[in-house]
Motif scaffolding. Structure first.
Motif, short mmCIF file in Angstrom:
data_model
loop_
_atom_site.label_atom_id
_atom_site.label_comp_id
_atom_site.label_asym_id
_atom_site.label_seq_id
_atom_site.Cartn_x
_atom_site.Cartn_y
_atom_site.Cartn_z
N PRO A 4 0.82 -1.22 0.00
CA PRO A 4 0.00 0.00 0.00
C PRO A 4 0.86 1.27 0.00
CG PRO A 4 0.09 -0.92 2.21
CD PRO A 4 0.86 -1.87 1.32
N PHE A 5 1.42 1.59 -1.14
CA PHE A 5 2.36 2.70 -1.24
C PHE A 5 1.69 4.09 -1.16
CE2 PHE A 5 5.15 -0.41 -3.68
CZ PHE A 5 6.06 -0.55 -2.64
N ASN A 6 0.36 4.12 -1.30
CA ASN A 6 -0.34 5.42 -1.22
C ASN A 6 -1.63 5.26 -0.44
OD1 ASN A 6 -0.70 8.17 -1.67
ND2 ASN A 6 -1.66 7.89 -3.68
N ASP A 7 -1.53 4.65 0.74
CA ASP A 7 -2.68 4.42 1.63
C ASP A 7 -2.57 5.27 2.89
OD1 ASP A 7 -3.62 2.48 -0.12
OD2 ASP A 7 -4.17 1.11 1.51
N LEU A 8 -3.72 5.54 3.50
CA LEU A 8 -3.73 6.23 4.79
C LEU A 8 -3.41 5.26 5.92
CD1 LEU A 8 -6.85 8.54 4.33
CD2 LEU A 8 -4.45 9.26 4.45
N GLU A 9 -3.88 4.00 5.79
CA GLU A 9 -3.64 2.97 6.80
C GLU A 9 -2.70 1.93 6.21
OE1 GLU A 9 -4.54 2.97 9.87
OE2 GLU A 9 -5.94 4.64 9.88
N SER A 49 -2.99 2.13 -5.48
CA SER A 49 -2.03 2.32 -4.40
C SER A 49 -0.79 1.46 -4.63
CB SER A 49 -2.65 1.97 -3.05
OG SER A 49 -1.74 2.14 -1.99
N ALA A 50 -0.99 0.21 -5.04
CA ALA A 50 0.14 -0.70 -5.27
C ALA A 50 1.07 -0.17 -6.36
CB ALA A 50 -0.36 -2.09 -5.62
N GLU A 109 -2.07 12.56 -2.64
CA GLU A 109 -0.89 11.99 -2.02
C GLU A 109 -1.07 11.84 -0.52
OE1 GLU A 109 2.37 14.53 -3.01
OE2 GLU A 109 2.25 14.12 -5.18
N THR A 110 -0.92 10.63 -0.02
CA THR A 110 -0.97 10.38 1.41
C THR A 110 0.41 10.68 2.01
OG1 THR A 110 -0.33 8.07 1.14
CG2 THR A 110 -2.70 8.58 1.11
#
Length: 287
Positions: A171-176, A238-239, A197-198
């Motif tokens: 999860p390269f661009n996740d909040l969790e 996200s991946a 962008e997270t």
């Protein structure tokens, strides 16, 4: 009634024995060496496997067992990282050009990728002390985020050179990063990059200059084809969020999307499609 109870006890006992035998095959080592295949490139460079949050021996164990059974790579070491970061080492690198694999396990779930990246650094420093100068790195989920953070924060200082890096459903661009949410989070990935962008993506964007220059990267995502564009936990957006950054800073960059039931977040490391691509990426001889 007693016959029924005895029957159930026998069935349960059989299942427990079967589960125990399977666990032993996944968790521990088998003797012997590999029968070398003509189309596989063999060396003493270890490939280190890092599981994600709530991962265990079954995260990569079945895959490693298949790789050994198919005479591609040999299970030689398991490194268990204790809750305080200390290492318990099982097995030994034998220097037989058997494409050794190392499974890293975390005795207690690491709550964040920052801590896990430090523990990965501990593993790599240990390997460096064992005269290991080069490694490959395969990771899943939060392990992918932690492994990349390790490469950006720690790699190069008394650690082996990482030649190839594979991230599976990271999860390269996740909040969790470490926990699943009820809905799969995603900022749409466009030709110019993510639409939003997270904090973790912003960190990677700022730190990517530190990525080892000659590293080869394989990025894997799962798509259940159920309309979510995700593996049930991590969105493909996200991946693949770091696509442009990897293309700019890595020696080479490849992507793989696994679809259907085998693409679920917990099953994707057992996918035959992932296995085939990893063999090609890590060990296949090129024409």
């Amino acid at each position: 009634m007693q016959k029924m109870i005895k029957g159930l006890v026998l069935i349960i006992s059989f299942l427990l024995v079967f589960a125990g035998v399977y666990y032993a095959k996944v968790r521990y080592f088998s003797p012997g060496t590999l029968a070398k295949q003509k189309n596989i490139r063999y060396s003493n460079v270890p490939t280190v496997f890092i599981h994600g949050y709530e991962g265990n021996s079954f995260s990569f164990g079945p895959l490693l067992r298949r790789l050994e059974r198919e005479n591609v790579a040999k299970r030689e070491m398991t490194i268990v990282v204790q809750a305080d970061g200390k290492l318990t080492v099982e097995g030994k690198l034998k220097n037989r050009n058997d494409n050794p694999t190392i499974m890293v396990l975390f005795a207690k779930d690491v709550p964040d990728e920052i801590t896990q990246s430090k523990w990965i650094d501990n593993v790599m420093r240990y390997l460096y002390q064992q005269k290991v100068t080069r490694v490959n790195l395969v990771s899943h989920s939060m392990g992918g985020v932690s492994s990349l953070r390790y490469l950006l924060e720690y790699a190069g200082n008394k650690t082996p050179v990482t030649e190839r890096f594979a991230a599976i459903s990271a999860p390269f661009n996740d909040l969790e990063i470490a926990e699943d949410t009820q809905d799969v989070f995603a900022y749409e990935l466009t030709e110019q990059g993510p639409s939003g962008e997270t904090p973790i993506y912003q960190y990677f964007d700022q730190a990517m200059e530190k990525l080892p220059k000659n590293i080869h990267v394989l990025d894997v995502a799962g798509d259940l084809k159920d309309g979510t564009e995700s593996d049930g936990s991590v969105s493909t957006h996200s991946a693949f969020a770091l696509r442009l950054l990897f293309q700019k800073h890595a020696q080479s960059y490849q992507e793989l999307t696994v679809t259907g039931k085998s693409a679920s977040h917990s099953s994707i490391t057992k996918s035959t499609k992932v296995e085939k691509k990893l063999i090609e990426f890590m060990w296949k001889k090129t024409a």
